[in-house]
Design a protein around this motif. Structure first.
Motif, short mmCIF file in Angstrom:
data_model
loop_
_atom_site.label_atom_id
_atom_site.label_comp_id
_atom_site.label_asym_id
_atom_site.label_seq_id
_atom_site.Cartn_x
_atom_site.Cartn_y
_atom_site.Cartn_z
N ASN A 186 -5.42 11.74 4.46
CA ASN A 186 -4.46 10.64 4.54
C ASN A 186 -5.18 9.31 4.80
O ASN A 186 -6.14 9.26 5.57
CB ASN A 186 -3.44 10.89 5.65
N LYS A 187 -4.70 8.25 4.17
CA LYS A 187 -5.32 6.94 4.37
C LYS A 187 -5.13 6.47 5.81
O LYS A 187 -4.06 6.60 6.40
CB LYS A 187 -4.69 5.91 3.43
N ASP A 188 -6.19 5.90 6.34
CA ASP A 188 -6.16 5.29 7.66
C ASP A 188 -6.37 3.79 7.51
O ASP A 188 -6.64 3.30 6.42
CB ASP A 188 -7.23 5.92 8.55
N SER A 191 -9.18 -2.38 5.50
CA SER A 191 -9.28 -1.36 4.45
C SER A 191 -8.29 -0.24 4.71
O SER A 191 -7.86 -0.01 5.85
CB SER A 191 -10.70 -0.79 4.37
N PHE A 192 -7.92 0.47 3.64
CA PHE A 192 -6.98 1.58 3.71
C PHE A 192 -7.61 2.77 2.98
O PHE A 192 -7.53 2.87 1.76
CB PHE A 192 -5.64 1.18 3.07
N ARG A 193 -8.25 3.64 3.74
CA ARG A 193 -8.89 4.82 3.17
C ARG A 193 -9.01 5.90 4.25
O ARG A 193 -8.94 5.61 5.44
CB ARG A 193 -10.27 4.47 2.60
N ASP A 194 -9.17 7.12 3.80
CA ASP A 194 -9.28 8.25 4.74
C ASP A 194 -10.59 8.14 5.52
O ASP A 194 -11.67 8.06 4.93
CB ASP A 194 -9.21 9.57 3.97
N PHE A 209 1.09 4.89 1.63
CA PHE A 209 0.61 5.83 2.64
C PHE A 209 1.33 7.16 2.46
O PHE A 209 2.55 7.19 2.27
CB PHE A 209 0.85 5.29 4.05
N GLU A 252 0.85 -1.19 0.00
CA GLU A 252 0.00 0.00 0.00
C GLU A 252 0.88 1.24 0.00
O GLU A 252 2.05 1.21 0.41
CB GLU A 252 -0.90 -0.01 1.23
#
Length: 374
Positions: free
Chosen positions: A307-309, A298-301, A246, A244
């Motif tokens: 910023n992705k969380d 999941s990787f999304r703001d 970041f 991913e």
């Protein structure tokens, strides 16, 4: 502490006025230290006052019948007759002070005289500097030789519960060990610290594996790279590992996996660079006894900063109110910051994970909490 910042300010202000007449910096330093030590002494007196009522109650117990008279409540399911090498057969009477929630062990002879007692447990210092603690019950006691001297030691797992914070009203476990000695029993703070700091406190088998056999989960928190993790037995979950990007880290690997200690699977998530160096780690299990499975990541703001969380939903083993084993679904959110991740403690206090909640549902509710337009 009952002492206020105003008291500190007043003390220092007086000394600062005096310093204007002094040119020697060493003398100035000594004056400041004297002022601060005076404040510290006042704080120590306040702490002593807070602990004194409990300390008197504990000190006043000399016979078995005086335990309840001094505010303690027996944990009747954990009363045992034990063999002490020097004192012979003793009746072990665990109790919790009903006002201060502090755990104490009283060891009584046949005539009811308390020949030894201790309240030196890590669960009695869980809330630093506070007289009132979080002990509610004992999950179990076990008696076995842990240090190889041929004498039975005592393994303790306390059930504790906070009245505040993200895990308010949720029971968690705190482990301790009392080693037998000629005088009675003693605790090694170093062992207690590692048992609880590195989450080896959930089962008797895990405690024995660490204290007696030297198998530790400390490496999960201190390892520098993936090679070190794998060498110690950490096992990645291949379908839950991702590459991913970041914003604050660049391109990284997200490695999900677990370590098995005496039948307990412990979940950890790592962020590494492309060379395998660990940049950050997460421990989603918290108070759960065992890890069962990851449902999704999941990787999304989520909090709206661009910023992705990270949002993780997992299944964990725990116990219901009747002590029966159940598998519970739960989530964790980690917000990306500059060079680190911050675990969510605000949204989670307002929303518990439902059994049917998926990534989309929790993301939507969390974004709504942080003010995203719907």
């Amino acid at each position: 502490m009952n002492i206020s910042f105003q008291v500190l300010f007043d003390c220092l202000s007086t000394e600062i006025d005096n310093m204007k007449k002094i040119k020697n910096p060493i003398i100035v330093f000594l004056i400041v230290m004297l002022a601060l030590s005076s404040v510290s002494a006042a704080e120590a007196d306040d702490e002593k006052d807070l602990f004194e009522p409990y300390s008197e109650s504990f000190k006043n117990v000399r016979f078995e019948e005086e335990i309840t008279q001094n505010g303690f409540v027996f944990i009747e399911t954990q009363v045992f007759t034990i063999k002490h090498e020097k004192m012979g057969e003793l009746k072990l009477l665990p109790a919790i002070h009903k006002e201060f929630n502090r755990l104490a062990f009283f060891f009584a002879s046949d005539d009811g005289y308390i020949v030894f007692k201790t309240d030196d447990f890590i669960s009695n210092s869980w809330l630093k500097g506070q007289a009132r603690q979080t002990n509610r019950d004992l999950v179990c006691l076990s008696f076995t030789d842990l240090n190889g001297d041929g004498l039975d030691d005592i393994i303790i797992i306390s059930a504790c519960r906070n009245q505040f914070g993200i895990y308010a009203d949720k029971t968690y476990q705190v482990a301790d060990v009392l080693f037998q000695s000629e005088e009675g029993f003693y605790r090694d703070p170093r062992i207690s610290d590692k048992l609880n700091r590195f989450d080896m406190n959930k089962t008797l088998d895990a405690i024995v594996a660490f204290v007696r056999d030297g198998v530790s989960m400390e490496f999960l928190f201190t390892a520098k790279d993936l090679a070190e993790l794998y060498a110690h037995g950490f096992r990645p979950i291949s379908n839950q590992c991702f590459t991913e990007h970041f914003e604050k880290f660049g391109v990284v690997e997200i490695i999900s996996g677990f370590f098995n200690l005496a039948g307990q699977n412990y979940l950890m998530i790592y962020i590494t660079d492309t060379a395998g160096k660990i940049l950050w780690n997460f421990q989603p299990m918290h108070y759960y006894v065992n890890f069962y499975a990851i449902s999704s990541i999941s990787f999304r703001d989520i909090d709206g900063d661009g910023n992705k969380d990270i949002l993780l939903i997992g299944h964990y083993v725990t116990y219901d109110e009747d002590g029966l084993v159940i598998i519970k679904r739960d989530y964790d959110i980690y917000y990306q910051r500059a060079g680190y991740f911050l675990e969510d403690t605000q949204f989670k206090q307002s929303y518990s994970c439902g059994e049917d909640d998926d990534i989309g549902v929790i993301t939507s509710k969390a974004r709504q909490y942080w003010g995203w337009p719907q």
